[in-house]
Scaffold this motif. Structure first.
Motif, PDB file in Angstrom:
ATOM      1  N   VAL A  49       0.830  -1.205   0.000  1.00 33.51           N
ATOM      2  CA  VAL A  49       0.000   0.000   0.000  1.00 33.51           C
ATOM      3  C   VAL A  49       0.866   1.256   0.000  1.00 33.51           C
ATOM      4  CG1 VAL A  49      -1.726   1.322   1.304  1.00 33.51           C
ATOM      5  CG2 VAL A  49      -1.977  -1.162   1.046  1.00 33.51           C
ATOM      6  N   LYS A  66       2.755   1.561  -3.462  1.00 33.13           N
ATOM      7  CA  LYS A  66       2.006   2.124  -4.605  1.00 33.13           C
ATOM      8  C   LYS A  66       1.638   3.583  -4.377  1.00 33.13           C
ATOM      9  CE  LYS A  66      -2.505   1.940  -3.097  1.00 33.13           C
ATOM     10  NZ  LYS A  66      -3.566   2.874  -3.251  1.00 33.13           N
ATOM     11  N   ASN A  67       1.510   3.998  -3.106  1.00 31.30           N
ATOM     12  CA  ASN A  67       1.157   5.391  -2.815  1.00 31.30           C
ATOM     13  C   ASN A  67       2.357   6.334  -2.824  1.00 31.30           C
ATOM     14  OD1 ASN A  67      -1.580   4.908  -2.510  1.00 31.30           O
ATOM     15  ND2 ASN A  67      -1.424   4.561  -0.310  1.00 31.30           N
ATOM     16  N   ASP A  82       5.386   3.884  -6.818  1.00 30.76           N
ATOM     17  CA  ASP A  82       4.216   4.163  -7.643  1.00 30.76           C
ATOM     18  C   ASP A  82       4.383   3.429  -8.978  1.00 30.76           C
ATOM     19  OD1 ASP A  82       2.698   5.653  -9.751  1.00 30.76           O
ATOM     20  OD2 ASP A  82       2.094   6.870  -8.038  1.00 30.76           O
ATOM     21  N   LEU A 140      -5.660  -6.200   0.541  1.00 29.42           N
ATOM     22  CA  LEU A 140      -5.447  -5.459  -0.702  1.00 29.42           C
ATOM     23  C   LEU A 140      -6.716  -5.443  -1.559  1.00 29.42           C
ATOM     24  CD1 LEU A 140      -1.867  -6.705  -1.602  1.00 29.42           C
ATOM     25  CD2 LEU A 140      -2.509  -4.491  -0.614  1.00 29.42           C
ATOM     26  N   GLY A 162      -9.418  -2.772  -1.292  1.00 29.80           N
ATOM     27  CA  GLY A 162      -9.204  -1.454  -1.899  1.00 29.80           C
ATOM     28  C   GLY A 162     -10.245  -1.184  -2.966  1.00 29.80           C
ATOM     29  N   LYS A 163     -10.341   0.059  -3.371  1.00 28.54           N
ATOM     30  CA  LYS A 163     -11.322   0.454  -4.385  1.00 28.54           C
ATOM     31  C   LYS A 163     -11.004  -0.196  -5.729  1.00 28.54           C
ATOM     32  CE  LYS A 163     -11.954   4.980  -2.317  1.00 28.54           C
ATOM     33  NZ  LYS A 163     -11.603   6.385  -2.431  1.00 28.54           N
ATOM     34  N   LYS A 164     -12.041  -0.449  -6.486  1.00 30.77           N
ATOM     35  CA  LYS A 164     -11.859  -0.960  -7.844  1.00 30.77           C
ATOM     36  C   LYS A 164     -10.996   0.048  -8.613  1.00 30.77           C
ATOM     37  CE  LYS A 164     -14.691  -3.825 -10.590  1.00 30.77           C
ATOM     38  NZ  LYS A 164     -16.018  -4.279 -10.873  1.00 30.77           N
ATOM     39  N   ASP A 201      -7.811   0.490  -7.924  1.00 30.08           N
ATOM     40  CA  ASP A 201      -6.623   0.725  -7.108  1.00 30.08           C
ATOM     41  C   ASP A 201      -5.490  -0.147  -7.639  1.00 30.08           C
ATOM     42  OD1 ASP A 201      -5.439   1.648  -4.322  1.00 30.08           O
ATOM     43  OD2 ASP A 201      -5.011  -0.490  -4.559  1.00 30.08           O
ATOM     44  N   ALA A 202      -4.330   0.445  -7.842  1.00 24.85           N
ATOM     45  CA  ALA A 202      -3.214  -0.279  -8.468  1.00 24.85           C
ATOM     46  C   ALA A 202      -2.763  -1.489  -7.655  1.00 24.85           C
ATOM     47  CB  ALA A 202      -2.047   0.679  -8.700  1.00 24.85           C
ATOM     48  N   ARG A 210      -4.591  -3.228  -5.573  1.00 28.65           N
ATOM     49  CA  ARG A 210      -5.678  -4.207  -5.666  1.00 28.65           C
ATOM     50  C   ARG A 210      -5.577  -4.975  -6.987  1.00 28.65           C
ATOM     51  NH1 ARG A 210     -10.808  -4.908  -7.739  1.00 28.65           N
ATOM     52  NH2 ARG A 210     -12.321  -5.836  -6.321  1.00 28.65           N
ATOM     53  N   GLU A 211      -5.405  -4.245  -8.072  1.00 29.38           N
ATOM     54  CA  GLU A 211      -5.305  -4.881  -9.395  1.00 29.38           C
ATOM     55  C   GLU A 211      -4.069  -5.775  -9.477  1.00 29.38           C
ATOM     56  OE1 GLU A 211      -7.920  -4.689 -11.402  1.00 29.38           O
ATOM     57  OE2 GLU A 211      -8.785  -3.396  -9.860  1.00 29.38           O
TER      58      GLU A 211
END
Length: 174
Positions: free
Chosen positions: A13, A16-17, A21, A51, A54-56, A58-59, A61-62
């Protein structure tokens, strides 16, 4: 120190943030995948679950969805891990140092921390986390602090892991 690693969700997390990135540091994510292919770097299913919350789009998550199942080790389905998980939770519950909310958060079955500790102890992994040992902390239970109390389960940060297992790859782009 263990030669195999299980990685905490906070590495992915925060990665990626901030530091890794996907738009400029895909090499980190490739490094994770290559480390997995080499049989050295893994995570656990509870981290995957974190993970995937996370929102659909979200890198992280994907990325987790695209990783092979073998990357995320069984935790709940592993009887030995679950037996040790009970010991980890018992240690936290009986520890008078931590505030009740810290113990409740640690015991939350949707959180990976206690499962990481149990899996690492049972199978000899080193936990890679962005958390640091802090014996004075009372409002949460840091993985490295718990790891020491539970029998010196090895932990290290992602930066320490990269120093040991990565080579420089940054190249300038115009």
């Amino acid at each position: 120190m263990a030669n195999r690693y299980i990685v905490d969700a906070n590495v992915f997390v925060q990665g990626k943030n901030f530091h890794y990135d996907f738009s400029f540091c895909r090499g980190f994510w490739d490094w994770i995948e290559i480390g997995h292919e080499a049989g050295v770097i893994f995570s656990i299913r509870k981290v995957r679950d974190e993970l995937l919350r996370g929102k659909k789009g979200d890198a992280a998550r994907e990325w987790a969805l695209a990783m092979p199942d073998s990357f995320f080790l069984d935790d709940v389905a592993d009887l030995a891990v679950m037996k040790e998980y009970a010991n980890v939770i018992q240690w936290a519950a009986s520890n008078q140092h931590y505030k009740p909310q810290a113990k409740n958060d640690f015991a939350d079955a949707n959180r990976a921390d206690a499962f990481l500790l149990a899996c690492a102890k049972v199978h000899g992994y080193c936990i890679v986390t962005q958390e640091h040992h802090n014996p004075e902390k009372k409002v949460s239970i840091p993985i490295p602090t718990a790891a020491i109390a539970l029998g010196n389960i090895p932990t290290r940060t992602i930066f320490e892991t990269l120093r040991k297992h990565a080579v420089p790859t940054f190249m300038f782009k115009r």
